[in-house]
Write an enzyme that holds these catalytic residues in place. Structure first.
Site, PDB file in Angstrom:
ATOM      1  CG  HIS A  47       2.712   6.224   8.122  1.00 32.70           C
ATOM      2  ND1 HIS A  47       1.618   5.517   8.569  1.00 32.70           N
ATOM      3  CD2 HIS A  47       2.426   6.598   6.847  1.00 32.70           C
ATOM      4  CE1 HIS A  47       0.713   5.469   7.597  1.00 32.70           C
ATOM      5  NE2 HIS A  47       1.182   6.110   6.542  1.00 32.70           N
TER       6      HIS A  47
ATOM      7  CG  ASP B 291       7.261   2.128   9.147  1.00 31.26           C
ATOM      8  OD1 ASP B 291       7.333   1.562   8.036  1.00 31.26           O
ATOM      9  OD2 ASP B 291       6.419   3.009   9.414  1.00 31.26           O
TER      10      ASP B 291
ATOM     11  CD  GLN C 122       7.197   4.987   1.571  1.00 30.04           C
ATOM     12  OE1 GLN C 122       7.666   4.776   0.447  1.00 30.04           O
ATOM     13  NE2 GLN C 122       5.896   5.127   1.777  1.00 30.04           N
TER      14      GLN C 122
ATOM     15  CE  LYS D  85       3.441   2.131   1.934  1.00 30.78           C
ATOM     16  NZ  LYS D  85       2.483   3.096   1.424  1.00 30.78           N
TER      17      LYS D  85
ATOM     18  CB  CYS E 281      -0.533   8.810   7.408  1.00 30.25           C
ATOM     19  SG  CYS E 281      -1.927   8.370   6.385  1.00 30.25           S
TER      20      CYS E 281
HETATM   21  N1  C6P Z   1       2.341   5.299   3.521  1.00 29.86           N
HETATM   22  C1  C6P Z   1       1.933   7.056   1.922  1.00 29.86           C
HETATM   23  O1  C6P Z   1       1.333   7.580   0.974  1.00 29.86           O
HETATM   24  P1  C6P Z   1       0.330   0.317   4.776  1.00 29.86           P
HETATM   25  O2  C6P Z   1      -0.772   1.320   4.535  1.00 29.86           O
HETATM   26  O3  C6P Z   1       0.054  -0.565   5.949  1.00 29.86           O
HETATM   27  O4  C6P Z   1       0.735  -0.403   3.546  1.00 29.86           O
HETATM   28  O5  C6P Z   1       1.633   1.198   5.134  1.00 29.86           O
HETATM   29  C2  C6P Z   1       1.600   2.109   6.211  1.00 29.86           C
HETATM   30  C3  C6P Z   1       2.857   2.918   6.245  1.00 29.86           C
HETATM   31  C4  C6P Z   1       3.715   2.776   7.321  1.00 29.86           C
HETATM   32  N2  C6P Z   1       4.890   3.430   7.370  1.00 29.86           N
HETATM   33  C5  C6P Z   1       5.286   4.243   6.384  1.00 29.86           C
HETATM   34  C6  C6P Z   1       6.621   4.918   6.480  1.00 29.86           C
HETATM   35  C7  C6P Z   1       4.458   4.447   5.270  1.00 29.86           C
HETATM   36  O6  C6P Z   1       4.855   5.260   4.296  1.00 29.86           O
HETATM   37  C8  C6P Z   1       3.203   3.792   5.213  1.00 29.86           C
HETATM   38  C9  C6P Z   1       2.252   4.035   4.069  1.00 29.86           C
HETATM   39  C10 C6P Z   1       1.531   5.683   2.372  1.00 29.86           C
HETATM   40  O7  C6P Z   1       2.869   7.627   2.503  1.00 29.86           O
HETATM   41  C11 C6P Z   1       0.047   5.588   2.623  1.00 29.86           C
HETATM   42  S1  C6P Z   1      -0.488   6.599   3.956  1.00 29.86           S
END
Ligand code: C6P
Length: 421
Positions: free
Chosen positions: A126, A203, A206, A229, A369
């Site tokens: 991401h 990271d 998910q 999430k 992203c």
């Molecule tokens: N992915 C998706 O629709 P934040 O925005 O900081 O809570 O998380 C960022 C992020 C980082 N790593 C991974 C693997 C992610 O999936 C995400 C967030 C969302 O896939 C929003 S772009």
């Protein structure tokens, strides 16, 4: 009751928003990788906090401030337990995964990276696990490298074995891909990295909501995740860091609440985690996170994982049976998290998502992203569905019927045959 032991009918009653209708259709919410819905218990916890306990933390001796501090620090203890961390001091509250990774990229990386050191990422990261390292590399002269992704959507483990060397300072890797659902073999990679002297950041944005993860058993150095999430409010997340690393880390930003003493020329820092939480934190968000973690723990992460795996199998079977649908990511029974990306031949993913929305099905369409991964897959965008504990087989059936509607509207050549409703 699902085959995997989750009583989805009862779970669904806990989520007020699932009573909504969209365009006269029941809401089928399959955009959980973007953000999950919130159970009544979390919503009530926020109201209860503001109605009965609201005050700033660590600053007052009055009753409300002591109550708010106890609730906030209690949430930290819950987060530590949920992630298998021995010491609540290793849990830093942030705004989410993005801020957690930036904290390491600015705090640890600035202090420790030297010119020529390598930061190893993968092609399925991401942007939140790419851009902070690009900035850190620019500042320190470190070099970014990317583990390739195979045609099946897995990490190329042979290449990973070759790329993790004595030059690798940090392996920063997604636990579960937010596009492909791929669950990476992080335990093996952590062992390999450790044997070559590299640190590892996971990271787990998910991963944490979808399966039990234990930072102590995994022996990772840092782990980042987002509350929103996993049924908690937006604006709260966690960075786990090994206590001995946090102890040596300088705070990348400063403010109130993180110092022991300030004098004209400088200051000295409180111990972690408070050193890394300058300013007034998201107190109610942390309280909500604690309640969300209790809720998930009561469901049982193992049951959640099995439930999402069953829904994922159902979705894969259904999608793969529709002519002109291409599914991305691991197949053939390879374990994957509850995330599935696909495209419909000749139809732009945004059009697919719009037709699905007309029948009440919420999915995400776009690059998610993950532009490097889109390039690797040879597409500009995909349609993505993703599960949470309240999804059931009927949700998958409605999605599959919705794809039938997409084909009706656009035909097999992708030309629009009928006006959108
Ligand atoms: N992915 C998706 O629709 P934040 O925005 O900081 O809570 O998380 C960022 C992020 C980082 N790593 C991974 C693997 C992610 O999936 C995400 C967030 C969302 O896939 C929003 S772009």
């Amino acid at each position: 009751m699902s085959d995997t032991g989750l009583d989805t009918a009862s779970i669904r009653r806990d989520f007020p928003i699932l009573k909504r209708e969209i365009g006269g259709h029941p809401l089928t919410y399959l955009d959980n990788a973007a953000t999950t819905q919130k159970p009544r218990a979390v919503i009530d916890a926020l109201v209860d906090f503001y109605e009965h306990h609201n005050a700033n933390v660590h600053r007052g001796v009055h009753t409300l401030s002591e109550e708010a501090t106890a609730l906030y620090e209690g949430a930290r203890v819950k987060a530590a337990g949920f992630l298998g961390a021995c010491d609540p001091g290793s849990i830093i509250f942030t705004r989410g995964t993005t801020e957690s990774i930036n904290l390491v990229a600015q705090g640890w990386a600035r202090q420790n990276l030297r010119s020529g050191d390598e930061i190893l990422l993968s092609e399925m990261e991401h942007h939140s696990n790419i851009i902070p390292w690009q900035i850190a590399a620019r500042e320190t002269g470190a070099v970014l490298r990317y583990i390739p992704v195979t045609d099946e959507g897995l990490l190329d483990m042979d290449e990973a074995g070759r790329m993790i060397t004595e030059k690798t300072a940090l392996l920063a890797l997604t636990h579960t891909s937010n596009v492909l659902g791929t669950i990476n073999p992080v335990a093996d990679l952590i062992r390999l990295a450790r044997s070559r002297g590299a640190l590892v950041l996971l990271d787990a944005a998910q991963g944490v909501p979808r399966q039990p993860l234990d930072v102590t058993a995994l022996d990772c150095d840092f782990l980042a995740c987002s509350g929103h999430k996993m049924l908690a409010p937006t604006g709260i997340g966690v960075l786990y860091g090994k206590p001995e690393l946090l102890e040596r880390m300088e705070p990348p930003s400063g403010g109130g609440g993180m110092i022991r003493q300030v004098w004209r020329e400088g200051a000295d820092w409180r111990e972690p985690p408070w050193r890394f939480e300058p300013g007034t934190p998201d107190i109610s968000g942390a309280v909500g996170l604690g309640v969300a973690l209790d809720y998930l723990s009561a469901l049982g992460l193992q049951r959640v994982q099995a439930h999402e795996a069953a829904l994922t199998r159902q979705a894969l079977r259904g999608l793969e049976a529709i002519p002109g649908v291409t599914v991305y990511g691991p197949s053939g029974g390879v374990a994957r998290g509850g995330v599935v990306s696909f495209n419909v031949d000749g139809v732009h993913p945004h059009d697919v998502a719009q037709v699905l929305d007309e029948v009440g099905v919420a999915v995400r369409a776009g690059h998610h992203c993950c532009q490097l991964l889109m390039k690797r897959l040879g597409v500009a965008a995909t349609v993505r569905l993703s599960f949470a504990p309240y999804n059931d087989a009927a949700d998958v059936e409605r999605l599959l019927r919705g794809i039938g509607r997409v084909k009706e509207v656009f035909g097999d050549d992708g030309e629009q045959k009928r006006a959108l409703p």
